[in-house]
Structures are given as C-alpha cells and as structure tokens.
Motif scaffolding. Structure first.
Motif, PDB file in Angstrom:
ATOM      1  N   ASN A  85      22.566 106.220  46.532  1.00  0.00           N
ATOM      2  CA  ASN A  85      22.614 106.447  45.087  1.00  0.00           C
ATOM      3  C   ASN A  85      21.301 106.950  44.507  1.00  0.00           C
ATOM      4  O   ASN A  85      21.139 107.001  43.290  1.00  0.00           O
ATOM      5  CB  ASN A  85      23.034 105.153  44.381  1.00  0.00           C
ATOM      6  CG  ASN A  85      24.462 104.765  44.675  1.00  0.00           C
ATOM      7  OD1 ASN A  85      25.395 105.264  44.045  1.00  0.00           O
ATOM      8  ND2 ASN A  85      24.657 103.885  45.649  1.00  0.00           N
ATOM      9  N   ASP A  86      20.352 107.313  45.364  1.00  0.00           N
ATOM     10  CA  ASP A  86      19.046 107.811  44.909  1.00  0.00           C
ATOM     11  C   ASP A  86      18.417 106.862  43.890  1.00  0.00           C
ATOM     12  O   ASP A  86      17.905 107.268  42.862  1.00  0.00           O
ATOM     13  CB  ASP A  86      19.180 109.216  44.302  1.00  0.00           C
ATOM     14  CG  ASP A  86      17.830 109.842  43.965  1.00  0.00           C
ATOM     15  OD1 ASP A  86      16.817 109.416  44.558  1.00  0.00           O
ATOM     16  OD2 ASP A  86      17.777 110.737  43.095  1.00  0.00           O
TER      17      ASP A  86
ATOM     18  N   GLY B 271      15.249 111.161  46.053  1.00  0.00           N
ATOM     19  CA  GLY B 271      16.243 111.920  46.783  1.00  0.00           C
ATOM     20  C   GLY B 271      17.120 111.014  47.630  1.00  0.00           C
ATOM     21  O   GLY B 271      16.708 109.927  48.036  1.00  0.00           O
ATOM     22  N   LYS B 272      18.326 111.462  47.861  1.00  0.00           N
ATOM     23  CA  LYS B 272      19.264 110.660  48.646  1.00  0.00           C
ATOM     24  C   LYS B 272      18.924 110.718  50.135  1.00  0.00           C
ATOM     25  O   LYS B 272      18.377 111.698  50.622  1.00  0.00           O
ATOM     26  CB  LYS B 272      20.684 111.166  48.431  1.00  0.00           C
ATOM     27  CG  LYS B 272      21.220 110.981  47.024  1.00  0.00           C
ATOM     28  CD  LYS B 272      22.664 111.440  46.927  1.00  0.00           C
ATOM     29  CE  LYS B 272      23.209 111.213  45.520  1.00  0.00           C
ATOM     30  NZ  LYS B 272      24.633 111.629  45.406  1.00  0.00           N
TER      31      LYS B 272
ATOM     32  N   SER C  14      19.756 104.085  49.064  1.00  0.00           N
ATOM     33  CA  SER C  14      19.618 105.413  49.632  1.00  0.00           C
ATOM     34  C   SER C  14      20.722 106.350  49.162  1.00  0.00           C
ATOM     35  O   SER C  14      20.468 107.478  48.737  1.00  0.00           O
ATOM     36  CB  SER C  14      19.617 105.322  51.160  1.00  0.00           C
ATOM     37  OG  SER C  14      19.582 106.593  51.754  1.00  0.00           O
TER      38      SER C  14
END
Length: 358
Positions: free
Chosen positions: A281-282, A287-288, A279
């Motif tokens: 680091n996308d 998207g993060k 999450s």
C-alpha cells in the motif's frame, strides 16, 4: 473508533489517516485487531466531549475534565477528577525568565476532536517576551484518567538569538486541594529519558515526564508548594541555553487515581501490521514493493546462500524505553534518513528496539 484525516489525495480520498481506538491490555500482552471497511459496532466507553462557553473550552471524558481559555490562554483554567476540583488557574500557567500570565494565543485549534481522542493545540507567547514562545498539545482520551501534554519551548521569531538563556521555564497549576509528594524516580543512567513524581492527598497523582533536546542532566522536577503545582521544563541545573531556531520538548502525563505504573507509561502500546501490507500500500511513501525480512531471506535462499535463515544473522534489538539522544543533526544526511531507517527496521522485523531508537 475514530478516524481523523491527515493527508488526502486530490480526489479527496485518504492517503494518511489516524485511526484511534481504546485498547486495554495487561503487562507484556498482545492482541490482534482487524481493520475492516465497514461501519463500527462497538460503543466507546467514557467518550470525550467538548463544550464551549464563550472563550472557555471544556473537555471531559466523565473521569477527567479540564478547561482552557482560547482567547486569553493561561494554561489550565481548572482540572477535575471524578467531579472533584483538583487544580485551578495559576497566576502564570506558563512562565520563563520571570514573565508569564494570560496571553492572546498566536494560534488555537482542535487538532483532533472526537469521542475517542480530542487534542487541543495552542501556540502562544510567554508573557510579553518575544522569545521564547511555546506550544502545547493537550490530549484527553476516552476512558483514561490522564491528561497528556506535548510541550515545546521555541527560540524563534524576531527575538531569537543564539545561546539565548531561559531561566526557570515551567508549567504551573493552582492548587484546589493539598498534595504531598512521594518518592520520585527516573529511568536511570546519566541522561534518563524519563522521570516521574507521585503525589497523594486531594487525589493520587503521578506526573510522568520525558525531556527532549540538549542539556539533559536527569532533572525531572515537580513541586507542590505554596498555592501551585510547578512542573519544571528544564532538564538540568542552572539556566537553559537555546540556539536560534532550537526547540526544547517535554512530554507530560498527568495521571490520576491509583495504579499508574511508570513502566506502563514509559513503554506505550504500539500497533503494527504485517510488513507486506505496508509494502503493498506504499504506506511509507517510498514506492510499492519494498522487501520484508522474509522476502530478503527468500532472495538469499534462491541465490544459494548458506545459512540464509540462520537466527544469528538476523537483526536483533532489545526494547529500551530509556534511550536518550540530546541532539540529532538531520542535515548530515538527507534530513530524516536515520529516523526512516529505524522505522523500516521496526516494520520489517516487528522488534520494538528499532521503534525505541526511532
């Protein structure tokens, strides 16, 4: 370890990279690994080497070695195990509809090349036929006594038509020694996702296969007859039928030496970081900040929901290596939403069942 860049940002930094490293674990075991931004210290045991002699490319890890011809491709030129010749070039290394033999590849590349993993990718016609064409990704890993093949039949290009019949598609290897077939097996059910055929003789050999695509009738056929070992790419009886643009995949493991277990081959190792890392680091490219399962439970608790952490309300899947889907219509939704959803389920929960679905 070995790092192979896959997707880079405009400044040249990595967005996606394949990190390859050898791991040995007993059945149902786990191991925690830490990836650090520091030079590696461990030495690779039985590293993969590549040698080119004219048009012949030789790949070896000191246990298993093979050669292919990049200008006149005919499958394997030879295969050796512990220095012993097991296979030689077949008359037609890849054949279908009664044609085959050496051909000039459409493309030939070293998809990955390094001491931990080397993968050769070949796309080529089959004999002088316009369709089907085929591709092979041939992989050798450090320290393994196995050759991994990802094969695709492709009904595309100028000669492609709907309901195109394909008769007896197969990969053949010329026998340099005698092999006797043992008892074959598969994953069970009407459409088993995998099957295997063991051999003894010149060496212990297990041919492990996974079919993909339509028409699976549980046929995993491998025969050592005459002067060749023939691996059928047809998952059923009779002719295959491919629509225009359709692919038929078959993953094949040639495993040499005693001790190869179908259970281990059917459930390969998988590695997963904490959901929070993906999450932050996308890593999914969406998207993060997407929520982990723990984040979701916390949100429900903060909202005052009763039994927010009740195990009975949690996602629950069981590992199932024998799942088989013969057809996936990606155009009913936004292309790969099904696959992405199952992958998210795996990342958020760590449950192997989601990964098997994907």
């Amino acid at each position: 370890f070995q790092i192979s860049p896959m997707v880079s940002y405009p400044d040249g930094s990595f967005h996606w990279a394949l990190v390859s490293f050898p791991v040995k674990l007993p059945d149902k075991a786990k191991k925690t690994l830490t990836l650090k931004d520091a030079p590696g210290k461990a030495k690779v045991d039985k590293p993969v080497t590549v040698k080119e002699s004219g048009d012949v490319v030789e790949v070896s890890n000191g246990i298993v070695a093979f050669a292919v011809n990049k200008a006149n491709f005919n499958g394997f030129e030879w295969v050796k195990f512990n220095g012993k010749d097991l296979f030689k070039a077949a008359k037609a290394g890849i054949s279908a509809n009664g044609v085959g033999g050496p051909v000039k590849p459409i493309s030939f590349s070293m998809y990955y090349q390094g001491p931990v993993r080397t993968t050769i990718y070949v796309k080529a016609p089959i004999g002088d036929a316009k369709s089907p064409t085929h591709s092979m990704a041939i992989t050798l890993n450090a320290g393994e006594s196995a050759i991994h093949i990802a094969h695709h039949l492709r009904n595309g290009g100028k000669g492609a038509t709907d309901k195109f019949k394909v008769t007896e598609p197969k990969i053949s290897l010329g026998l340099a020694g005698a092999f006797t077939a043992g008892t074959a097996g598969n994953g069970g059910g009407k459409t088993p996702a995998f099957g295997w055929q063991p051999f003894t003789g010149a060496a212990d050999l297990m041919v492990f296969m996974r079919h993909g695509g339509r028409g699976n009738q549980g046929v995993y056929k491998v025969e050592a007859a005459g002067e060749e070992l023939a691996i059928s790419l047809n998952p059923g009886a009779g002719d295959m039928s491919l629509d225009q643009g359709e692919h038929k995949s078959t993953d094949i493991d040639l495993v040499f030496g005693a001790g190869a277990k179908p259970e281990a081959l059917s459930e390969p190792l998988h590695a997963r970081a904490d959901c929070a890392w993906y999450s932050e680091n996308d890593s999914m490219g969406v998207g993060k900040g997407f929520a982990s399962l723990e984040d979701e439970v916390l949100a429900y608790k903060n909202a005052g929901w009763a039994k927010a952490d009740d195990p009975k309300k949690m996602p629950s899947t069981q590992p199932n290596a024998n799942l088989y889907y013969g057809w996936f219509d990606a155009h009913q939704t936004s292309e790969c939403d099904h696959l992405q959803g199952m992958t998210f389920g795996y990342i958020r929960t760590g449950q192997r069942g989601f990964l098997d679905e994907a």
